[in-house]
Design an enzyme around this catalytic site. Structure first.
Site, PDB file in Angstrom:
ATOM      1  CB  ALA A 114      34.546  48.291 -72.900  1.00  0.00           C
ATOM      2  CB  ALA A 186      28.522  57.128 -45.992  1.00  0.00           C
ATOM      3  CB  ALA A 321      27.053  48.359 -53.624  1.00  0.00           C
ATOM      4  CG  HIS A 446      12.597  40.632 -23.762  1.00  0.00           C
ATOM      5  ND1 HIS A 446      12.977  41.950 -23.705  1.00  0.00           N
ATOM      6  CD2 HIS A 446      12.898  40.089 -22.543  1.00  0.00           C
ATOM      7  CE1 HIS A 446      13.470  42.212 -22.512  1.00  0.00           C
ATOM      8  NE2 HIS A 446      13.431  41.100 -21.783  1.00  0.00           N
TER       9      HIS A 446
END
Length: 467
Positions: A114, A186, A321, A446
């Site tokens: 585009a 990351a 994201a 728990h």
């Protein structure tokens, strides 16, 4: 094929396709332009296949220690090629899922590249040949994402063979014997985890003083110690002087901790950040302005040009994201005439999926100190968690930073098993302005890892029970 729509979205990643779906839900006709596969980088060459490989790495390391669980195995052999092919199948399934969602929501997908034209028009060089001009009655949404950056100034220019990005790393047929990973954010940390598990001798090199530099220092330390224990060489505060590409690999010369080293590697994975895809879009012609290399947007994701919006990586950090998906929803609602809730960018969770995992939200302790805030820290180590002991995953801790006067949660940080799942309790708490007292008042089942969140809240109040 229709050529006129209420909304045209450029890019079918997690920002673009979510924006398209939300716009369709609001009764708008939508056309989406995508040059490759639906799902964008995240689904095809990012989040999804990487996490599939990380699960394979986790399983490999689990099997290596199976004797501790009363399970005897033979020699553990790994095959990166097999794991890679599994990750590709998963990525393909998710991409097809995005295709299905487009059909379900009656969104017309146009395959091609585009380029913006004035008057909310988009010229598309179609994948099958020829061009078509699409017109948006209401708005054009730019969601073109980002790409990996290389470092040609020191010789680390991508060549696809010995110096490559995360994209090529995902497609390797076999794990190399040695690998340097430049950049310990990351992406770098996750690939260090993966390749180490598949037998590669990994050297993780970071220019800043510690790995995972955007995370709280304590969380970075947890991962660094775990990596070193597994044989990953961690070089923080390192300055690479030059990279020499040879027929058999790459030689890196760098300085770390006052010590100069020259090491040979089969290959180098450059994980030094990403650049927004803004070139060749016709932004200037359409009147869309940039700021610090990204498209400038307001609280509704509108750009400087009326009728043009931008979302996701191309619209600026954090390049995540889930941040892009939220911006997609905000943009769609604004275009439809609604008044969407503005995004609180201070409350976007971060997640790193290496082992141990790291997840965070809000301010680090270092940021609190820089702002001279009056705060109290609560901690709870997973080594004191019954549930963590049962699974043998006792590395790491939960850390909560609260305002001293009112008890508001200034920041929360988790390093350890399932940290990327546990963080969302604290994301909800911050979004709703809960205090640490209200976190603790919610009864936690728990035995669970989530109990560590409640205990960290108690610790910030001086009332921790289990340490």
């Amino acid at each position: 094929m229709a050529t006129s729509f209420d909304v045209i979205v450029i890019g079918g990643g997690p920002g673009g396709y979510v924006c398209a779906i939300r716009a369709a839900q609001l009764g708008l006709s939508v056309g989406l332009v995508e040059k490759d596969r639906m799902g964008g980088v995240c689904v095809n060459i990012g989040c999804i296949p990487t996490k599939a490989l990380l699960h394979s790495a986790y399983a490999a390391n689990l099997v290596r220690h199976a004797a501790e669980l009363g399970i005897t195995t033979g020699e553990v052999k790994t095959d990166y090629g097999v794991a890679m092919k599994r990750s590709r199948r998963i990525a393909e399934t998710n991409s097809k899922g995005a295709d299905f969602l487009m059909k379900k929501n009656k969104i017309e997908v146009v395959k091609g590249v585009a380029k913006l034209k004035p008057g909310r028009k988009v010229e598309v060089a179609k994948a099958e040949g020829g061009t078509v001009v699409l017109e948006a009655k209401r708005a054009v949404v730019i969601a073109t994402g980002s790409r990996p950056k290389d470092i040609p100034t020191i010789g680390l220019a991508f060549n696809g063979k010995t110096i490559f990005s995360s994209t090529e790393a995902l497609l390797l047929e076999a794990a190399p014997k040695t690998m340097a990973i430049v950049g310990a954010g990351a992406v770098g940390a996750e690939f260090a985890d993966v390749f180490s598990a598949f037998g590669t001798q990994v050297s993780l090199i970071e220019a800043l003083p510690r790995i995972l530099p955007v995370e709280d220092a304590e969380m970075s330390d947890v991962v660094a110690k775990a990596f070193k224990k597994r044989g990953i060489a961690v070089h923080a505060g390192a300055k690479i002087e030059k990279a020499q590409v040879k027929p058999t690999g790459v030689t890196l010369s760098f300085e770390s901790g006052g010590k100069k080293e020259t090491l040979d590697f089969d290959c180098v994975l450059v994980a030094a950040g990403r650049a927004p895809n803004v070139e060749g879009l016709g932004l200037e012609e359409a009147g869309v302005k940039l700021e610090k290399g990204f498209i400038k947007i307001d609280a509704t994701c509108a750009t400087s040009a009326p009728g043009y919006y931008a979302i996701g990586d191309v619209a600026g950090p954090p390049l995540l994201a889930h941040k892009g998906s939220r911006e997609g929803m905000v943009a769609a609602e604004a275009i439809a005439g609604h008044q969407p809730q503005p995004i609180d960018y201070s409350n976007v969770p971060g997640a790193t999926y290496c082992h141990p995992e790291v997840a965070s939200i809000g301010l680090t302790e270092e940021a609190c100190q820089e702002r001279k805030l009056d705060y109290v820290v609560g901690r709870f180590p997973f080594s004191a968690s019954g549930r963590a002991r049962t699974s043998g995953e006792t590395e790491g801790l939960v850390k909560i930073i609260r305002g001293k006067k009112y008890g508001e949660i200034l920041g929360a940080h988790i390093a350890g098993a399932h940290a990327t799942e546990l963080i969302h309790e604290l994301a909800v708490a911050r979004a709703n302005e809960y205090t640490v007292e209200e976190i603790e008042l919610a009864i936690h089942a728990h035995p669970t890892l989530a109990e560590a969140v409640a205990e960290a809240a108690l610790d910030s109040l001086g009332r921790v029970v289990h340490i």
